[in-house]
Design a protein around this motif. Structure first.
Motif, PDB file in Angstrom:
ATOM      1  N   ALA A 156       5.961   7.444  -5.183  1.00 39.84           N
ATOM      2  CA  ALA A 156       6.795   6.933  -4.092  1.00 39.84           C
ATOM      3  C   ALA A 156       6.128   7.182  -2.742  1.00 39.84           C
ATOM      4  CB  ALA A 156       8.177   7.594  -4.133  1.00 39.84           C
ATOM      5  N   GLN A 157       5.511   8.358  -2.595  1.00 42.49           N
ATOM      6  CA  GLN A 157       4.814   8.680  -1.358  1.00 42.49           C
ATOM      7  C   GLN A 157       3.623   7.737  -1.156  1.00 42.49           C
ATOM      8  OE1 GLN A 157       3.502  12.757  -1.164  1.00 42.49           O
ATOM      9  NE2 GLN A 157       2.832  12.589   0.963  1.00 42.49           N
ATOM     10  N   MET A 158       2.917   7.414  -2.242  1.00 42.37           N
ATOM     11  CA  MET A 158       1.788   6.483  -2.144  1.00 42.37           C
ATOM     12  C   MET A 158       2.270   5.106  -1.704  1.00 42.37           C
ATOM     13  SD  MET A 158      -0.379   7.677  -5.476  1.00 42.37           S
ATOM     14  CE  MET A 158      -1.929   6.836  -5.155  1.00 42.37           C
ATOM     15  N   GLN A 159       3.406   4.668  -2.267  1.00 43.30           N
ATOM     16  CA  GLN A 159       3.943   3.356  -1.899  1.00 43.30           C
ATOM     17  C   GLN A 159       4.370   3.337  -0.435  1.00 43.30           C
ATOM     18  OE1 GLN A 159       6.791   3.137  -5.055  1.00 43.30           O
ATOM     19  NE2 GLN A 159       5.323   2.263  -6.501  1.00 43.30           N
ATOM     20  N   THR A 160       4.915   4.460   0.047  1.00 43.08           N
ATOM     21  CA  THR A 160       5.285   4.568   1.454  1.00 43.08           C
ATOM     22  C   THR A 160       4.056   4.403   2.347  1.00 43.08           C
ATOM     23  OG1 THR A 160       7.103   6.045   0.909  1.00 43.08           O
ATOM     24  CG2 THR A 160       6.348   6.087   3.186  1.00 43.08           C
ATOM     25  N   ASN A 161       2.906   4.871   1.858  1.00 40.00           N
ATOM     26  CA  ASN A 161       1.644   4.751   2.594  1.00 40.00           C
ATOM     27  C   ASN A 161       0.938   3.421   2.310  1.00 40.00           C
ATOM     28  OD1 ASN A 161       2.055   7.329   3.605  1.00 40.00           O
ATOM     29  ND2 ASN A 161       0.834   8.313   2.030  1.00 40.00           N
ATOM     30  N   ASN A 162       1.669   2.468   1.694  1.00 40.98           N
ATOM     31  CA  ASN A 162       1.133   1.145   1.369  1.00 40.98           C
ATOM     32  C   ASN A 162      -0.056   1.197   0.421  1.00 40.98           C
ATOM     33  OD1 ASN A 162       3.008  -0.385   2.873  1.00 40.98           O
ATOM     34  ND2 ASN A 162       1.905   0.152   4.748  1.00 40.98           N
ATOM     35  N   LEU A 163      -0.049   2.168  -0.504  1.00 42.23           N
ATOM     36  CA  LEU A 163      -1.083   2.251  -1.533  1.00 42.23           C
ATOM     37  C   LEU A 163      -0.494   1.776  -2.852  1.00 42.23           C
ATOM     38  CD1 LEU A 163      -2.511   5.790  -0.736  1.00 42.23           C
ATOM     39  CD2 LEU A 163      -3.605   3.602  -0.250  1.00 42.23           C
ATOM     40  N   ASP A 164      -1.218   0.920  -3.546  1.00 46.77           N
ATOM     41  CA  ASP A 164      -0.806   0.465  -4.873  1.00 46.77           C
ATOM     42  C   ASP A 164      -1.678   1.183  -5.895  1.00 46.77           C
ATOM     43  OD1 ASP A 164      -0.304  -0.826  -7.284  1.00 46.77           O
ATOM     44  OD2 ASP A 164      -0.146  -2.802  -6.360  1.00 46.77           O
ATOM     45  N   ILE A 165      -1.053   1.922  -6.785  1.00 44.40           N
ATOM     46  CA  ILE A 165      -1.808   2.701  -7.767  1.00 44.40           C
ATOM     47  C   ILE A 165      -2.769   1.809  -8.545  1.00 44.40           C
ATOM     48  CG2 ILE A 165      -1.577   4.066  -9.884  1.00 44.40           C
ATOM     49  CD1 ILE A 165       0.977   5.266  -8.563  1.00 44.40           C
ATOM     50  N   LYS A 166      -2.364   0.564  -8.830  1.00 44.69           N
ATOM     51  CA  LYS A 166      -3.228  -0.337  -9.603  1.00 44.69           C
ATOM     52  C   LYS A 166      -4.520  -0.673  -8.853  1.00 44.69           C
ATOM     53  CE  LYS A 166       0.662  -2.341 -12.099  1.00 44.69           C
ATOM     54  NZ  LYS A 166       1.691  -1.521 -11.486  1.00 44.69           N
ATOM     55  N   ASP A 167      -4.526  -0.533  -7.533  1.00 47.44           N
ATOM     56  CA  ASP A 167      -5.738  -0.813  -6.742  1.00 47.44           C
ATOM     57  C   ASP A 167      -6.843   0.220  -6.983  1.00 47.44           C
ATOM     58  OD1 ASP A 167      -4.520  -3.021  -5.649  1.00 47.44           O
ATOM     59  OD2 ASP A 167      -3.975  -2.027  -3.772  1.00 47.44           O
ATOM     60  N   PHE A 168      -6.506   1.344  -7.589  1.00 46.49           N
ATOM     61  CA  PHE A 168      -7.496   2.396  -7.817  1.00 46.49           C
ATOM     62  C   PHE A 168      -8.333   2.160  -9.079  1.00 46.49           C
ATOM     63  CE2 PHE A 168      -4.473   4.524  -5.009  1.00 46.49           C
ATOM     64  CZ  PHE A 168      -5.331   5.159  -4.129  1.00 46.49           C
ATOM     65  N   LYS A 169      -7.918   1.202  -9.927  1.00 47.93           N
ATOM     66  CA  LYS A 169      -8.630   0.983 -11.195  1.00 47.93           C
ATOM     67  C   LYS A 169     -10.082   0.584 -10.934  1.00 47.93           C
ATOM     68  CE  LYS A 169      -8.323  -1.394 -15.647  1.00 47.93           C
ATOM     69  NZ  LYS A 169      -9.201  -0.480 -16.283  1.00 47.93           N
ATOM     70  N   ASP A 170     -10.993   1.228 -11.684  1.00 46.27           N
ATOM     71  CA  ASP A 170     -12.436   0.984 -11.612  1.00 46.27           C
ATOM     72  C   ASP A 170     -13.046   1.358 -10.267  1.00 46.27           C
ATOM     73  OD1 ASP A 170     -12.493   0.050 -14.267  1.00 46.27           O
ATOM     74  OD2 ASP A 170     -11.927  -1.963 -13.609  1.00 46.27           O
ATOM     75  N   LYS A 171     -12.321   2.153  -9.480  1.00 44.12           N
ATOM     76  CA  LYS A 171     -12.829   2.595  -8.181  1.00 44.12           C
ATOM     77  C   LYS A 171     -13.266   4.056  -8.282  1.00 44.12           C
ATOM     78  CE  LYS A 171     -11.581  -0.905  -5.319  1.00 44.12           C
ATOM     79  NZ  LYS A 171     -11.140  -1.939  -6.188  1.00 44.12           N
ATOM     80  N   LYS A 172     -14.251   4.412  -7.438  1.00 44.29           N
ATOM     81  CA  LYS A 172     -14.637   5.816  -7.303  1.00 44.29           C
ATOM     82  C   LYS A 172     -13.668   6.445  -6.314  1.00 44.29           C
ATOM     83  CE  LYS A 172     -18.393   8.967  -6.687  1.00 44.29           C
ATOM     84  NZ  LYS A 172     -19.808   9.209  -6.546  1.00 44.29           N
TER      85      LYS A 172
END
Length: 94
Positions: free
Chosen positions: A50-66
């Motif tokens: 929920a905190q990540m979403q508040t910061n406009n971060l989508d967990i799915k955007d982290f896939k295959d990222k360093k």
């Protein structure tokens, strides 16, 4: 290298997110991270998500990222895992 002697310690690691799954309720996430020496689960509970979403971060955007992850080493069902410390404890590295 993470081992059982590090349980309950907070660590910061650079790794790649290779897989993302959500819990049945969809409120928690289980990511598979790899640092080049091995893989382990990264757990993101509902409050951190929920905190990540508040910061406009989508967990799915982290896939295959360093990424850099700060979390606490725990053991669940005899498996080592990292629990994300807070919603701003994971960031993409360039």
């Amino acid at each position: 290298d993470i081992d059982r002697g590090m349980i309950d310690e907070e660590v910061s690691i650079n790794c790649v997110v290779s897989d993302i799954k959500s819990s049945k309720s969809g409120s928690s996430y289980f990511l598979t991270i790899s640092d080049g020496t091995g893989q382990m689960p990264l757990v993101i509970f509902e409050s951190q998500a929920a905190q990540m979403q508040t910061n406009n971060l989508d967990i799915k955007d982290f896939k295959d990222k360093k990424v850099n992850v700060v979390g606490k080493i725990t053991e669940y069902n005899n498996e080592m895992e990292i629990v994300l410390s807070s919603g701003d404890s994971m960031r993409i590295l360039n």
